[in-house]
Design a protein around this motif. Structure first.
Motif, PDB file in Angstrom:
ATOM      1  N   TYR A   1      -2.625  -6.110   7.013  1.00 34.10           N
ATOM      2  CA  TYR A   1      -3.271  -6.315   5.712  1.00 34.10           C
ATOM      3  C   TYR A   1      -3.702  -5.016   5.030  1.00 34.10           C
ATOM      4  N   ARG A   2      -3.811  -3.947   5.784  1.00 34.97           N
ATOM      5  CA  ARG A   2      -4.055  -2.640   5.147  1.00 34.97           C
ATOM      6  C   ARG A   2      -2.805  -2.155   4.417  1.00 34.97           C
ATOM      7  N   ASN A   3      -1.657  -2.642   4.838  1.00 32.63           N
ATOM      8  CA  ASN A   3      -0.385  -2.177   4.280  1.00 32.63           C
ATOM      9  C   ASN A   3       0.306  -3.187   3.367  1.00 32.63           C
TER      10      ASN A   3
ATOM     11  N   SER B   1      -5.159  -6.607  11.080  1.00 30.87           N
ATOM     12  CA  SER B   1      -5.849  -5.788  10.077  1.00 30.87           C
ATOM     13  C   SER B   1      -4.949  -4.646   9.598  1.00 30.87           C
ATOM     14  N   THR B   2      -4.114  -4.114  10.483  1.00 26.54           N
ATOM     15  CA  THR B   2      -3.164  -3.070  10.084  1.00 26.54           C
ATOM     16  C   THR B   2      -2.142  -3.655   9.117  1.00 26.54           C
TER      17      THR B   2
ATOM     18  N   ALA C   1       0.365   5.502   8.336  1.00 25.55           N
ATOM     19  CA  ALA C   1       0.526   4.273   7.552  1.00 25.55           C
ATOM     20  C   ALA C   1       2.003   4.011   7.277  1.00 25.55           C
TER      21      ALA C   1
ATOM     22  N   LYS D   1       0.115  -7.330   1.474  1.00 26.57           N
ATOM     23  CA  LYS D   1      -0.652  -8.516   1.116  1.00 26.57           C
ATOM     24  C   LYS D   1      -0.025  -9.772   1.722  1.00 26.57           C
TER      25      LYS D   1
ATOM     26  N   TYR E   1       0.850  -1.176   0.000  1.00 25.92           N
ATOM     27  CA  TYR E   1       0.000   0.000   0.000  1.00 25.92           C
ATOM     28  C   TYR E   1       0.891   1.234   0.000  1.00 25.92           C
TER      29      TYR E   1
ATOM     30  N   THR F   1       1.380   5.221   0.184  1.00 23.96           N
ATOM     31  CA  THR F   1       0.650   6.302   0.817  1.00 23.96           C
ATOM     32  C   THR F   1       1.577   7.431   1.227  1.00 23.96           C
TER      33      THR F   1
ATOM     34  N   SER G   1       3.498   2.631  10.382  1.00 22.29           N
ATOM     35  CA  SER G   1       3.076   1.239  10.565  1.00 22.29           C
ATOM     36  C   SER G   1       3.899   0.313   9.670  1.00 22.29           C
TER      37      SER G   1
END
Length: 186
Positions: free
Chosen positions: A50-52, A47-48, A10, A54, A3, A5, A13
């Motif tokens: 997987y937001r960043n 979840s953090t 982010a 894969k 991800y 950004t 993280s």
């Protein structure tokens, strides 16, 4: 997939997740590390992660791309460059991160390093193309770049595989000698 950004939270993280994976690789084999462990080590939830990212491979690739970018930046900052300086800068960077590179090798992941650096070969060529006594035709350029990158990578892997029997200085000297050997006598 990583991800991308500009969000500072982010980005932080991602840095924590990279650091967590690198720390865990010091403790256990890569294939035994779970996403859950990486997130916990980073004091984040899954979840953090997987937001960043894969996968774990994406975490590794982010770090390896950062190393490759640092290499290119070091080349740019060096000003005048030749093949000796190109190799010296590469070996210095690898030596700075030798524990990580060794962990990659031990875990059968050293190909990730080569792949990350290969992406930057065309840019590295642009930096160095007018610095050498011989030019390579466009037709053979990709082969020449792969040849040089593969040689440097294989030297690094041999050094690691031999448990650093040779000093860093010896490896640099060996590359200089090989560079001279590969020049055509006139």
């Amino acid at each position: 997939m990583i991800y991308s950004t500009d969000n500072p939270i982010a980005i932080q993280s991602q840095k924590w997740l990279v650091a967590a994976l690198l720390d865990l690789m010091k403790e256990k084999p890569y294939d035994k590390i779970s996403i859950k462990e990486i997130a916990e080590k980073a004091d984040l939830d899954r979840s953090t992660f997987y937001r960043n990212f894969k996968s774990k491979e994406n975490v590794l690739n982010l770090y390896l791309n950062e190393l490759a970018e640092k290499y290119v930046n070091n080349l740019v900052e060096a000003g005048e460059i030749d093949m000796r300086k190109v190799s010296k800068i590469f070996l210095e960077l690898m030596y700075e991160h030798i524990d990580f590179i060794s962990a990659l090798r031990k875990n059968g992941l050293s190909g990730f390093l080569l792949d990350a650096f290969n992406k930057y070969l065309p840019y590295i060529h642009k930096l160095t193309q007018d610095k050498f006594p011989h030019t390579i035709s466009e037709e053979h350029l990709e082969f020449a770049l792969a040849f040089n990158a593969g040689g440097m990578w294989n030297m690094l892997m041999k050094w690691i595989d031999e448990d650093f029997v040779h000093s860093y200085t010896d490896i640099v000297k060996a590359f200089y000698e090989i560079s001279n050997f590969n020049f055509v006598k006139k």
